[in-house]
Design a protein around this motif. Structure first.
Motif, PDB file in Angstrom:
ATOM      1  N   ALA A 190       0.674   5.168   3.971  1.00  8.78           N
ATOM      2  CA  ALA A 190      -0.581   4.702   4.568  1.00  8.78           C
ATOM      3  C   ALA A 190      -1.805   5.490   4.101  1.00  8.78           C
ATOM      4  N   VAL A 191      -1.565   6.702   3.576  1.00 12.26           N
ATOM      5  CA  VAL A 191      -2.696   7.543   3.154  1.00 12.26           C
ATOM      6  C   VAL A 191      -3.454   6.880   2.002  1.00 12.26           C
ATOM      7  N   ARG A 192      -2.694   6.234   1.106  1.00  7.66           N
ATOM      8  CA  ARG A 192      -3.306   5.729  -0.133  1.00  7.66           C
ATOM      9  C   ARG A 192      -4.231   4.535   0.083  1.00  7.66           C
ATOM     10  N   VAL A 193      -4.163   3.890   1.238  1.00 15.80           N
ATOM     11  CA  VAL A 193      -5.094   2.770   1.472  1.00 15.80           C
ATOM     12  C   VAL A 193      -6.230   3.171   2.416  1.00 15.80           C
ATOM     13  N   ALA A 194      -6.316   4.470   2.760  1.00 15.13           N
ATOM     14  CA  ALA A 194      -7.370   4.905   3.681  1.00 15.13           C
ATOM     15  C   ALA A 194      -8.184   6.077   3.145  1.00 15.13           C
ATOM     16  N   LEU A 195      -7.554   6.882   2.283  1.00 18.20           N
ATOM     17  CA  LEU A 195      -8.237   8.084   1.790  1.00 18.20           C
ATOM     18  C   LEU A 195      -9.578   7.747   1.139  1.00 18.20           C
ATOM     19  N   GLY A 196      -9.627   6.626   0.428  1.00 13.06           N
ATOM     20  CA  GLY A 196     -10.850   6.230  -0.267  1.00 13.06           C
ATOM     21  C   GLY A 196     -12.050   6.117   0.656  1.00 13.06           C
ATOM     22  N   GLU A 197     -11.786   5.751   1.924  1.00 19.15           N
ATOM     23  CA  GLU A 197     -12.892   5.595   2.889  1.00 19.15           C
ATOM     24  C   GLU A 197     -13.683   6.894   3.050  1.00 19.15           C
ATOM     25  N   GLU A 198     -12.993   8.015   2.912  1.00 19.91           N
ATOM     26  CA  GLU A 198     -13.665   9.312   3.054  1.00 19.91           C
ATOM     27  C   GLU A 198     -14.609   9.571   1.870  1.00 19.91           C
ATOM     28  N   PHE A 199     -14.435   8.786   0.805  1.00 17.52           N
ATOM     29  CA  PHE A 199     -15.280   8.972  -0.372  1.00 17.52           C
ATOM     30  C   PHE A 199     -16.163   7.745  -0.609  1.00 17.52           C
ATOM     31  N   GLY A 200     -16.413   7.006   0.462  1.00 18.71           N
ATOM     32  CA  GLY A 200     -17.374   5.911   0.399  1.00 18.71           C
ATOM     33  C   GLY A 200     -16.812   4.593  -0.095  1.00 18.71           C
ATOM     34  N   LEU A 201     -15.502   4.508  -0.296  1.00 21.22           N
ATOM     35  CA  LEU A 201     -14.909   3.246  -0.751  1.00 21.22           C
ATOM     36  C   LEU A 201     -14.539   2.393   0.467  1.00 21.22           C
ATOM     37  N   PRO A 202     -14.469   1.062   0.284  1.00 20.75           N
ATOM     38  CA  PRO A 202     -14.102   0.238   1.429  1.00 20.75           C
ATOM     39  C   PRO A 202     -12.655   0.467   1.862  1.00 20.75           C
ATOM     40  N   ALA A 203     -12.381   0.180   3.156  1.00 16.55           N
ATOM     41  CA  ALA A 203     -11.022   0.310   3.679  1.00 16.55           C
ATOM     42  C   ALA A 203     -10.082  -0.530   2.836  1.00 16.55           C
ATOM     43  N   GLY A 204      -8.863  -0.016   2.628  1.00 14.45           N
ATOM     44  CA  GLY A 204      -7.859  -0.770   1.891  1.00 14.45           C
ATOM     45  C   GLY A 204      -7.939  -0.596   0.383  1.00 14.45           C
ATOM     46  N   SER A 205      -8.986   0.090  -0.121  1.00 11.70           N
ATOM     47  CA  SER A 205      -9.080   0.335  -1.570  1.00 11.70           C
ATOM     48  C   SER A 205      -7.844   1.109  -2.010  1.00 11.70           C
ATOM     49  N   ARG A 206      -7.229   0.674  -3.085  1.00 15.44           N
ATOM     50  CA  ARG A 206      -6.024   1.357  -3.556  1.00 15.44           C
ATOM     51  C   ARG A 206      -6.410   2.439  -4.534  1.00 15.44           C
ATOM     52  N   ILE A 207      -6.196   3.684  -4.128  1.00 17.48           N
ATOM     53  CA  ILE A 207      -6.637   4.809  -4.954  1.00 17.48           C
ATOM     54  C   ILE A 207      -5.460   5.746  -5.225  1.00 17.48           C
ATOM     55  N   THR A 208      -4.236   5.171  -5.256  1.00 17.33           N
ATOM     56  CA  THR A 208      -3.041   6.006  -5.394  1.00 17.33           C
ATOM     57  C   THR A 208      -3.142   6.945  -6.601  1.00 17.33           C
ATOM     58  N   GLY A 209      -3.541   6.388  -7.747  1.00 15.36           N
ATOM     59  CA  GLY A 209      -3.591   7.197  -8.970  1.00 15.36           C
ATOM     60  C   GLY A 209      -4.596   8.344  -8.871  1.00 15.36           C
TER      61      GLY A 209
ATOM     62  N   ALA B 299       9.187  -1.925  -1.218  1.00 19.31           N
ATOM     63  CA  ALA B 299       9.691  -1.848   0.154  1.00 19.31           C
ATOM     64  C   ALA B 299       9.194  -0.587   0.835  1.00 19.31           C
ATOM     65  N   ALA B 300       9.029   0.475   0.064  1.00 20.35           N
ATOM     66  CA  ALA B 300       8.604   1.753   0.641  1.00 20.35           C
ATOM     67  C   ALA B 300       7.122   1.728   1.025  1.00 20.35           C
ATOM     68  N   ASP B 301       6.318   1.015   0.246  1.00 25.75           N
ATOM     69  CA  ASP B 301       4.880   0.977   0.540  1.00 25.75           C
ATOM     70  C   ASP B 301       4.599   0.434   1.930  1.00 25.75           C
TER      71      ASP B 301
ATOM     72  N   ARG C 263      -6.669  -2.373   5.494  1.00 26.57           N
ATOM     73  CA  ARG C 263      -5.644  -1.395   5.100  1.00 26.57           C
ATOM     74  C   ARG C 263      -4.290  -2.086   4.949  1.00 26.57           C
ATOM     75  N   MET C 264      -4.017  -3.068   5.830  1.00 26.35           N
ATOM     76  CA  MET C 264      -2.757  -3.806   5.750  1.00 26.35           C
ATOM     77  C   MET C 264      -2.679  -4.543   4.417  1.00 26.35           C
ATOM     78  N   ALA C 265      -3.755  -5.234   4.079  1.00 23.44           N
ATOM     79  CA  ALA C 265      -3.782  -5.987   2.829  1.00 23.44           C
ATOM     80  C   ALA C 265      -3.573  -5.047   1.642  1.00 23.44           C
ATOM     81  N   GLY C 266      -4.155  -3.863   1.728  1.00 30.90           N
ATOM     82  CA  GLY C 266      -3.999  -2.871   0.662  1.00 30.90           C
ATOM     83  C   GLY C 266      -2.533  -2.533   0.437  1.00 30.90           C
ATOM     84  N   LEU C 267      -1.791  -2.332   1.527  1.00 30.96           N
ATOM     85  CA  LEU C 267      -0.379  -1.958   1.384  1.00 30.96           C
ATOM     86  C   LEU C 267       0.458  -3.115   0.852  1.00 30.96           C
ATOM     87  N   TYR C 268       0.161  -4.345   1.310  1.00 32.52           N
ATOM     88  CA  TYR C 268       0.930  -5.488   0.792  1.00 32.52           C
ATOM     89  C   TYR C 268       0.668  -5.679  -0.702  1.00 32.52           C
ATOM     90  N   THR C 269      -0.580  -5.446  -1.117  1.00 33.27           N
ATOM     91  CA  THR C 269      -0.878  -5.571  -2.545  1.00 33.27           C
ATOM     92  C   THR C 269      -0.135  -4.498  -3.341  1.00 33.27           C
TER      93      THR C 269
END
Lengths: 165, 669
Positions: free
Chosen positions: B230-249, B416-418, B536-542
């Motif tokens: 769940a961290v990877r679809v929310a951490l971006g918000e702390e850096f001004g990105l919209p919720a659900g942004s995928r910033i895993t890399g 499945a893990a995401d 954030r949910m949509a981020g994880l499904y993607t």
């Protein structure tokens, strides 16, 4: 409120009986909305005070969080979490009683009973509190011991009154 | 529909709407503080007051409903003055250590002061006593509390826990557990939902950032970090990105730049959990269907807040819990055994850190059960918010980071893990594997998503029928498996009450402690986006759908881990490292001596010392001489006399008026 019994005066058997009585009270009231205050009031009458253990018992019986029970207990000044004396003295310090010397009565009682406001005497006989107007302004200064109101009290009268308890 | 006027603008609103909602719909912003849409609307702080024509007093717009013909002014002189006074009064009992507060620049109270244009603090007086109470997961700093009661609503009504409530009355009011008990000794689930809604720095995660920096700077420590899904679809918000942004890399790149020697993925252990938990479930079902004793329904055990909740409230149902540790503890155990052996590092030289969307994970790692060979599986847990703080403080320009990959072998995961990070995800992941193991066919749902359990409702259920099963699972032929999914502890209570009554129709239940699951965990960024859950949910499904492997049992590193180290799922070795047991605690923590109170950190201790010194500097009230007290008494009596005289005058006037009325009445008759 009837005379309260200090906790240490309860034997194990009496304690169990008190808890059974309180369980009964809870059973009787718990389905009514907002009945917690009433239950606590009756529980204090039965047990004398509302220690943590008893609050936990009530929370469990009512199936509500302990923090809510404690919230209500700590909100109302008539609830006590520590053992109280057999008798409660409440000296009125409403405006009329204050002007007519209520404070002197408080001072005198503090010296005589050697107890701070809100405290209980060493022999467990009296718990000493002040009240903000007991609705007896015409009889000022007034005080209450348990359910009895004493009117136009002065230092001399006070000693005689206390002798009765 | 009703028609009303706000600030001379004619608007229409639905019946039952509050003034606040109607105004917002028409792009009129009313300043507010305690208001939390749909969750907490009690008019506690009064900041949102407005003038309603015809009403004597100002009305709190968050609770006052609109009415036909109502005329509202949200920005009059009176309203502005009152808001400022209210703010200053709150400020007068606030610690005002803003520069050194964790919420500095992210504090709603601070932002409100700026919004209202408060430039002065006119009220000086007594302050609430300094009280800080720290549990392993959550710290309460009552000098900062503004009594908005959001936490009370969230703890009591949303979560149904009730660890904290208002205690005492008036100036002495304090939000906390019963009878001044510390949070670490009561039924707090440590879910941290209160820390998400707290507008100030009064409720927050117990800080672990200092410990992590220390380990990172210690050349003797081999530091290993892992990150929850769940961290990877929310951490971006702390850096001004919209919720659900995928910033895993970018997140992986940031962790390397912070200095971690290895960056692993909790997702790997989520895949492992599916293997262990799926096998455990099949064994339980097999036992039940072949006449042996088995406890069903089995309930998931990934969420430590949920675990603490059941240990307190339904401790006679602990056998229903899967014995699986939560994924990050599994991974911690593997890092200090399997991985340590493979790179020839001693476990005592390793320092394992988990980045979690969760505060309860801070509690979980302190449990005696989460140790192997005397070493803690995980040495420190930091929340998503704490990680963001570390990244900023290290001077890393997050948005400009390249995408990097997790380290292997403990960094590869399947889709499945995401989805472990959101409600329904663990169940869906388990079904993807279990169904295929049993039938040899893929789970018959489009995109592998078990549609009945997808979504953010409190309780979701599904039935999966097994037909044409493989020979070794013949006991499952034609069997309908009923599953239920819930998130938030109030939902868990409903399913557990049903179970306690012996009426649970389910075989497998997934519980996540926080409403919507880990995506809305107690350690996630505080968001003002009303759509944050869905995003954030949509981020994880993607994230799931973008993976090469979508089913846990297909993860090649999982397969080789079993071949080379663990043997098979639920093997002796797997049990030793990956499984656990639970502790009955009781509603009042009365069944255990264990508590989770921690000593205050050095910084807080220094703050207390400083405050106490400041108090000592205040000169004592000078003792009055006898003459002074006599003159004071005279003044008091004079004031009393004046008051009585004016009362008498009032009464006399009333008598005169009554006389007049009487005489008129007499004349008339």
């Amino acid at each position: 409120m009837s005379a309260a019994i200090p906790k240490e005066a309860l034997s194990q058997e009496e304690k169990e009986r008190a808890y059974a009585q309180i369980a009964n009270v809870v059973k009787q009231y718990k389905h009514k909305k907002d009945s917690l205050v009433q239950i606590l009031h009756l529980a204090q009458e039965i047990y004398g005070h509302l220690p943590l253990e008893l609050q936990q018992f009530i929370a469990k019986e009512m199936n509500i969080p302990l923090s809510q029970v404690s919230g209500v207990v700590s909100f109302y000044s008539f609830f006590s979490t520590v053992p109280r004396g057999r008798h409660t003295i409440r000296v009125c310090l409403g405006t009329a009683c204050y002007v007519r010397g209520g404070k002197k009565i408080v001072e005198h009682l503090q010296n005589k009973l050697q107890v701070e406001l809100g405290g209980t005497t060493e022999d467990g006989n009296f718990t000493f509190e002040v009240a903000r107007c007991i609705g007896a302004c015409g009889l000022a200064p007034a005080l209450m011991i348990d359910d009895t109101v004493y009117k136009q009290v002065n230092v001399n009268k006070l000693d005689k009154i206390l002798e009765q308890y | 529909m009703v028609t009303l006027t706000i600030n001379n603008q004619k608007i229409t609103a639905e019946d039952g709407m509050t003034i606040m909602e109607a105004a917002r719909q028409n792009n009129i912003y009313i300043p507010n503080l305690c208001y939390l849409p749909d969750v907490h609307q009690i008019g506690a702080c009064r900041i949102c007051v407005v003038e309603v024509e015809g009403a004597k007093n100002l009305q709190a717009s968050c609770i006052t409903q609109v009415a036909e013909g109502m005329v509202v002014h949200t920005n009059t002189d009176r309203v502005r003055k009152v808001r400022k006074i209210l703010y200053e009064l709150m400020l007068s009992d606030h610690s005002q250590d803003c520069l050194t507060c964790t919420r500095n620049l992210s504090c709603e109270f601070q932002a409100l002061g700026k919004l209202l244009g408060v430039e002065d603090s006119r009220f000086e007086g007594e302050r609430s006593p300094f009280q800080v109470d720290a549990s392993v997961a959550i710290t309460r700093d009552m000098t900062k509390c503004i009594l908005c009661r959001r936490c009370v609503t969230v703890c009591n009504e949303v979560q149904g826990v009730g660890a904290i409530s208002p205690q005492n009355r008036g100036f002495k009011t304090e939000i906390g557990p019963a009878m001044n008990l510390p949070l670490g000794k009561v039924n707090c689930a440590m879910c941290g939902q209160c820390t998400v809604v707290c507008p100030v720095g009064a409720l927050k995660e117990t800080n672990s950032v200092g410990d992590v920096w220390e380990a990172l700077h210690d050349p003797k420590k081999f530091t290993v970090v892992q990150v929850a899904p769940a961290v990877r679809v929310a951490l971006g918000e702390e850096f001004g990105l919209p919720a659900g942004s995928r910033i895993t890399g970018k997140m992986v790149a940031a962790l390397r730049r912070l200095g971690f020697d290895r960056v692993f993925d909790t997702n790997f252990a989520a895949d492992l959990t599916i293997m262990e938990e799926g096998t455990e479930f099949l064994n339980r079902v097999k036992n039940a269907l072949t006449g042996k004793s088995a406890v069903l329904p089995m309930i998931t055990s990934c969420s430590p807040g949920w675990i603490k909740y059941i240990e307190h409230n339904y401790y006679n149902l602990l056998d229903h819990l899967s014995t699986c540790k939560s994924p990050h503890c599994m991974l911690g155990a593997l890092i200090k055994s399997f991985y340590a052996e493979s790179i020839n590092v001693q476990p005592q030289d390793m320092y394992t850190v988990s980045v979690m969307p969760c505060t309860a994970k801070k509690f979980e790692i302190q449990r005696e059960e989460m140790k192997n060979g005397g070493y803690k599986n995980v040495d420190a847990v930091i929340t998503t918010r704490e990680l963001a703080q570390m990244i900023k403080s290290a001077g890393i320009d997050f948005q400009e980071l390249p995408d990097e990959e997790f380290d292997n072998p403990l960094g590869l995961s399947t889709g499945a893990a995401d989805i472990f990070g959101l409600t329904g995800g663990v169940m869906e992941a388990a079904l993807r594997t279990v169904y295929e193991l049993v039938t040899g066919r893929e789970l018959p749902f489009e995109g592998l998503h078990v549609t009945p359990i997808v979504g953010l409702e409190q309780i979701k259920t599904a039935t999966i029928k097994f037909t044409d099963v493989l020979p070794e699972y013949s006991f499952l032929e034609g069997v309908e498996v009923k599953v239920a999914v819930t998130s938030g502890l109030a939902g868990a209570k409903i399913l557990l009450d049903q179970l306690a009554e012996g009426e649970s129709p389910y075989h497998f239940i997934e519980v996540m402690g926080c409403p919507s699951g880990c995506i809305m965990g107690g350690g996630q960024p505080r968001s003002s986006d009303p759509d944050v859950r869905r995003k954030r949910m949509a981020g994880l499904y993607t994230e799931d759908e973008s993976k090469v492997y979508r089913k846990s049992h297909e993860n090649p590193y999982i397969i080789s881990l079993y071949e080379n180290y663990l043997g098979e799922p639920n093997s002796h070795k797997a049990h030793e490292l990956l499984h656990t047991h639970y502790v009955p605690r009781g509603k009042f923590n009365e069944l255990t001596d264990e508590d989770f109170v921690v000593e205050l950190d050095e910084f807080t201790k220094r703050r207390i010392a400083r405050t106490t010194r400041q108090e000592a500097k205040i000169p004592p009230v000078p003792v009055k001489t006898e003459q002074e007290s006599v003159s004071a008494r005279i003044l008091e009596l004079e004031a009393e006399n004046k008051k009585l005289k004016s009362e008498l005058q009032d009464t006399q006037e009333t008598v005169e008026i009554m006389k007049l009325v009487l005489s008129k009445y007499t004349k008339q008759s």
